[in-house]
Design a protein around this motif. Structure first.
Motif: not given
Length: 159
Positions: A126-133
């Motif tokens: 899984e490759q992810g962008a985790y946003l704004d905490g």
């Protein structure tokens, strides 16, 4: 006065491996239908409840969606879109998750199934962008690890 919001993004990749004592066809089938996927994929923590049951259209371009309410009232929505499916061997999906209607993450998940002597080796990347905490890679990895364990229990029970 305009409120200043600090928008952050954390990028991360994790890889989980699991072996199952059943054929790749059986593991693949557990992902491919709403009836098979719901029991293990919608394994909620104590006090959580389903707001919208799993909706699944398992085909390239097909969507899936699930909304749950946690014990503390926080609502989490999961939406996915299947980008690639190779029967009994590979699933690639993009996903978005929302926390109280705010985007919390965008990911690409690849599930690879390989036959081994005593069953199936599953590798999930899984490759992810985790946003704004609102989400963190360690939480997603732990949740995904729990789902793969839930899948193992489901496959054992349905044998």
């Amino acid at each position: 006065m305009t409120e200043i919001v600090d928008h952050t993004v954390t990028h991360s990749t994790f890889v989980l491996e699991h072996t199952y004592p059943v054929s790749p066809e059986r593991v693949f089938a557990a992902w491919a239908s709403k009836q098979a996927k719901t029991p293990w994929f919608v394994a909620l923590p104590e006090g959580a409840s389903v707001v919208e049951p799993l909706d699944l259209d398992f085909r390239v371009g097909g969507k899936e969606r699930l909304a749950v309410s946690m014990a503390d009232g926080v609502e989490i929505v999961y939406e996915g879109c299947y980008q690639d499916i190779v029967s009994d061997r590979r699933i690639v999906a993009t996903t978005q998750m929302y926390l109280n209607r705010k985007p919390m993450s965008v990911t690409v998940a690849t599930i690879e199934l390989t036959p081994i002597e005593d069953g199936t080796r599953l590798v999930l990347t899984e490759q992810g962008a985790y946003l704004d905490g609102l989400d963190e890679p360690k939480y997603r990895e732990a949740g995904t690890r729990d789902q793969l364990a839930s899948l193992a229990r489901y496959l054992k029970k349905s044998s």
